[in-house]
Enzyme design. Structure first.
Site, PDB file in Angstrom:
ATOM      1  N   GLU A  50      -0.177   5.180  13.156  1.00  0.00           N
ATOM      2  CA  GLU A  50       0.168   6.375  12.391  1.00  0.00           C
ATOM      3  C   GLU A  50       0.123   7.618  13.274  1.00  0.00           C
ATOM      4  O   GLU A  50       0.985   8.500  13.157  1.00  0.00           O
ATOM      5  CB  GLU A  50      -0.768   6.557  11.201  1.00  0.00           C
ATOM      6  CG  GLU A  50      -0.377   7.761  10.337  1.00  0.00           C
ATOM      7  CD  GLU A  50      -1.253   7.940   9.113  1.00  0.00           C
ATOM      8  OE1 GLU A  50      -0.879   8.739   8.233  1.00  0.00           O
ATOM      9  OE2 GLU A  50      -2.313   7.274   9.024  1.00  0.00           O
ATOM     10  N   HIS A  69      -9.806   1.902   0.084  1.00  0.00           N
ATOM     11  CA  HIS A  69      -8.348   1.727   0.042  1.00  0.00           C
ATOM     12  C   HIS A  69      -7.948   1.071  -1.278  1.00  0.00           C
ATOM     13  O   HIS A  69      -8.235  -0.102  -1.516  1.00  0.00           O
ATOM     14  CB  HIS A  69      -7.917   0.861   1.220  1.00  0.00           C
ATOM     15  CG  HIS A  69      -6.445   0.827   1.458  1.00  0.00           C
ATOM     16  ND1 HIS A  69      -5.513   1.364   0.591  1.00  0.00           N
ATOM     17  CD2 HIS A  69      -5.722   0.305   2.491  1.00  0.00           C
ATOM     18  CE1 HIS A  69      -4.304   1.172   1.069  1.00  0.00           C
ATOM     19  NE2 HIS A  69      -4.411   0.530   2.230  1.00  0.00           N
ATOM     20  N   LYS A 106      -9.565   8.106   2.616  1.00  0.00           N
ATOM     21  CA  LYS A 106     -10.036   6.737   2.376  1.00  0.00           C
ATOM     22  C   LYS A 106     -11.453   6.536   2.904  1.00  0.00           C
ATOM     23  O   LYS A 106     -12.124   5.577   2.533  1.00  0.00           O
ATOM     24  CB  LYS A 106      -9.087   5.727   3.009  1.00  0.00           C
ATOM     25  CG  LYS A 106      -7.745   5.587   2.298  1.00  0.00           C
ATOM     26  CD  LYS A 106      -6.899   4.493   2.935  1.00  0.00           C
ATOM     27  CE  LYS A 106      -5.540   4.389   2.271  1.00  0.00           C
ATOM     28  NZ  LYS A 106      -4.667   5.552   2.556  1.00  0.00           N
ATOM     29  N   PHE A 147       1.957  -3.339   3.962  1.00  0.00           N
ATOM     30  CA  PHE A 147       2.400  -4.626   4.494  1.00  0.00           C
ATOM     31  C   PHE A 147       3.859  -4.857   4.103  1.00  0.00           C
ATOM     32  O   PHE A 147       4.292  -4.514   3.003  1.00  0.00           O
ATOM     33  CB  PHE A 147       1.551  -5.760   3.914  1.00  0.00           C
ATOM     34  CG  PHE A 147       0.165  -5.863   4.506  1.00  0.00           C
ATOM     35  CD1 PHE A 147      -0.250  -5.050   5.540  1.00  0.00           C
ATOM     36  CD2 PHE A 147      -0.720  -6.813   4.015  1.00  0.00           C
ATOM     37  CE1 PHE A 147      -1.522  -5.157   6.077  1.00  0.00           C
ATOM     38  CE2 PHE A 147      -2.001  -6.935   4.540  1.00  0.00           C
ATOM     39  CZ  PHE A 147      -2.404  -6.105   5.578  1.00  0.00           C
ATOM     40  N   CYS A 150       0.808  -1.226   0.000  1.00  0.00           N
ATOM     41  CA  CYS A 150       0.000   0.000   0.000  1.00  0.00           C
ATOM     42  C   CYS A 150       0.839   1.272   0.000  1.00  0.00           C
ATOM     43  O   CYS A 150       0.281   2.381  -0.040  1.00  0.00           O
ATOM     44  CB  CYS A 150      -0.946  -0.012   1.184  1.00  0.00           C
ATOM     45  SG  CYS A 150      -1.979  -1.491   1.213  1.00  0.00           S
ATOM     46  N   HIS A 209      -2.523   8.301   5.978  1.00  0.00           N
ATOM     47  CA  HIS A 209      -2.787   6.968   5.411  1.00  0.00           C
ATOM     48  C   HIS A 209      -4.125   6.454   5.921  1.00  0.00           C
ATOM     49  O   HIS A 209      -4.947   5.980   5.141  1.00  0.00           O
ATOM     50  CB  HIS A 209      -1.646   6.019   5.783  1.00  0.00           C
ATOM     51  CG  HIS A 209      -1.744   4.677   5.151  1.00  0.00           C
ATOM     52  ND1 HIS A 209      -1.779   4.497   3.788  1.00  0.00           N
ATOM     53  CD2 HIS A 209      -1.827   3.427   5.697  1.00  0.00           C
ATOM     54  CE1 HIS A 209      -1.859   3.194   3.513  1.00  0.00           C
ATOM     55  NE2 HIS A 209      -1.903   2.534   4.652  1.00  0.00           N
TER      56      HIS A 209
END
Length: 414
Positions: free
Chosen positions: A316, A342, A337, A402, A165, A305
């Site tokens: 975050e 996403h 988002k 990830f 991502c 994010h």
């Protein structure tokens, strides 16, 4: 890099997203507080008894935009990339530049998944002779970069980054570096994804990553809300045209904003979970801000994010707090988002476009679906379009993936 950094500017934007078929349509829908999340109507949802029955599909199907031959020869991920890149290139005035000085930095998180799994079904059900000869070039992760390079006659390189991502933002960070190194005058950069397919839905749901609000899809993505329960899978692509300021001014290009910095770090912590201390994510933000010749106190907007996962949003926040300290509570933060879902490898490119338009039009876009903010995340979250004021603006866009991938892009008003 050179001792004196070059100024890198944005001259074109393009996107196809759950909110709209173009960058402008997507931005306008975002400002209106719309949601691109809808129930899935495909037969395979019930056939596979999927635990999640909604996603954020592209609002305009690629087949409505591309020729029949293009849709047959490109995986959906490359189709979206081509649509976004065409818009961005035309928006930039189709730069008349020596092809060897044009570079493509394009990203994906997964690549040609639909083609791969369709081909596997064909092999099992109909035998090897029925597998299409174009299968291999369609499943390649570099398929999108290749398609874009052929579209704009880029012969300076067609590079692909795959970092989950963080991919779309890392492509911009790479473009920043390539322009600073002088190996190109123009770079078209971005990211794409098209994996709204039963297998990824089942897999993400199995790892408890997806929201399961099947009864209220439009409100399922809710970053920072105490009742957030996971992200919403989305598809689409974003593309930006980047140039050295010298090259853009020489051809009389319109300039949206400056790409003032782009950085990449890694957690080296866990294959899926973010480092709860956020040290590497914080370092990515710090580096991008320093590349911009700025300090954390100069940042006037953050596109976070903010996936809407219980663990990720807090991680975050801790990273942000490390960098911004007492300044953090007064920075307007947008978590887009909530509207788009996403887009995995495409999300960084789309959110970069939203950040570019935020500093260009001096307005922070809203975060929808925030009913009760998590007290452990005391950010100034923008819930209605908010003016960003006069004077120079500096904004950052965060992406984390990830594998512990972190990437941050910094944009300055021009």
């Amino acid at each position: 890099m050179t001792t004196t950094p070059k100024k890198i500017v944005v001259t074109g934007i393009g996107a196809t997203t759950p909110l709209g078929g173009t960058a402008r349509e997507s931005w306008d829908a975002l400002l209106r507080g719309e949601s691109g999340v809808r129930p899935l109507e495909q037969e395979w949802v019930a056939a596979h008894e999927l635990p999640v029955t909604f996603a954020a599909q592209a609002k305009v199907p690629a087949a409505d935009v591309l020729s029949r031959q293009e849709t047959k020869r490109l995986d959906p991920s490359a189709q979206f990339a081509l649509i976004a890149a065409r818009e961005a290139w035309q928006d930039a005035g189709a730069p008349d530049t020596d092809p060897v000085r044009i570079l493509v930095d394009y990203a994906t998180g997964i690549g040609g998944l639909w083609t791969l799994l369709d081909a596997w079904d064909t092999l099992r059900e109909k035998g090897p002779r029925r597998v299409l000869p174009m299968t291999i070039p369609m499943i390649m992760p570099n398929s999108a970069a290749a398609a874009v390079s052929m579209e704009v006659s880029a012969r300076g390189g067609a590079r692909t980054v795959v970092s989950a991502c963080a991919s779309g933002t890392e492509a911009l960070a790479n473009a920043y570096e390539h322009l600073q190194l002088g190996i190109a005058d123009v770079v078209i950069a971005g990211g794409t994804e098209a994996v709204i397919h039963p297998l990824p839905i089942a897999a993400f749901a199995s790892m408890q990553a997806l929201s399961k609000r099947n009864d209220d899809p439009a409100r399922a993505s809710r970053p920072y809300d105490v009742n957030r329960d996971g992200f919403v899978l989305a598809e689409g692509a974003g593309a930006v045209v980047l140039e050295t300021e010298e090259h853009a001014l020489a051809r009389g290009a319109r300039i949206y904003a400056e790409l003032a910095g782009g950085s990449v770090t890694s957690d080296s912590y866990h294959i899926t979970a973010p480092d709860p201390e956020g040290s590497a994510a914080a370092r990515a933000m710090k580096t991008a801000i320093e590349q911009a010749g700025a300090t954390p106190e100069d940042v006037s907007h953050i596109n976070a994010h903010a996936t809407s996962t219980p663990v990720g949003d807090i991680a975050e926040y801790r990273a942000l707090a490390r960098i911004f300290g007492d300044h953090l509570p007064i920075i307007p933060v947008s978590a887009t988002k909530a509207s788009t879902g996403h887009l995995l490898g495409g999300t960084g490119a789309l959110e970069a476009i939203f950040t570019i338009l935020a500093v260009s039009e001096r307005v922070a876009p809203p975060t929808i679906n925030l009913d009760e903010q998590d007290p452990e995340i005391p950010l100034d979250v923008v819930t209605e379009p908010r003016p960003l004021g006069d004077g120079p603006l500096l904004a950052i866009s965060n992406s984390f993936g990830f594998g512990g991938h972190n990437s941050v892009a910094a944009f300055r008003s021009y």
